[in-house]
Design a protein around this motif. Structure first.
Motif: not given
Length: 202
Positions: A63-65, A179-183
């Motif tokens: 989660n970036p934010s 919804p954001w970069p996920i691996r």
């Protein structure tokens, strides 16, 4: 279940409402309201909950934010006749202390399929979350007899009002930007589940 429903009145022409759902005096069961029908699911297994927690943890770690939070088994209100409880949901941080909360603003919903929820998770809820405008829907399928975990990513076609597969049930390393970069290293999770199930992954 009969005792829990005994205090409810007759449903309206569209079925039971969220007010009816909230009036139930039975917090021991997992109630959902789907298209006006009150649904109670069997208690989930440790296996099911572990897989859901793995996915939730991956979402948290990436989660970036601070704009979104990740919830597990949270009631999300869609309208007066629909209040499902997704296994995992990415919701606005404004709802951190709220339950149930409106599904509006949710970026991703994930359901972990159980033997009793196959049709509901792959068809009914797929249509429901699409109508609610959730941009992405993930379906996780742990095999009942083997450690295999399959993942499908569906992305909303807003013009058509329905989901289309972006990834169709893979067991390989999965990557997305929604919804954001996920691996998600599915082979690693499968190996962990094999150890949990006491099964040789080979």
């Amino acid at each position: 279940m009969t005792a829990a429903l005994s205090g409810l009145g007759r449903p309206d022409i569209y079925g039971y409402t969220t007010a009816d759902l909230h009036a139930l005096h039975d917090n021991r069961r997992r109630w959902e309201l789907i298209d006006g029908s009150l649904i109670v699911s069997p208690a989930t297994t440790i296996d099911h909950n572990t897989v859901a927690r793995w996915i939730a943890n991956i979402l948290w770690d990436s989660n970036p934010s601070n704009e979104f939070v990740i919830g597990t088994d949270q009631s999300a209100t869609i309208d007066d006749h629909n209040e499902p409880r997704p296994d995992v949901i990415v919701a606005p941080a404004d709802y951190l202390q709220q339950s149930p909360f409106p599904i509006e603003g949710a970026q991703l919903v994930v359901e972990v399929v159980s033997p009793t929820s196959v049709l509901r998770d792959t068809e009914t809820k797929r249509a429901l979350y699409a109508r609610a405008g959730v941009p992405a829907y993930g379906i996780i399928v742990p095999d009942a007899d083997k450690p295999t975990i399959s993942l499908a990513e569906l992305v909303l076609d807003e013009q058509a009002g329905q989901y289309a597969f972006a990834t169709h049930y893979t067991t390989e390393v999965f990557e997305t930007r929604t919804p954001w970069p996920i691996r998600v290293d599915l082979p690693q999770l499968i190996a962990r589940r094999a150890r949990m199930m006491r099964i040789d992954p080979q």
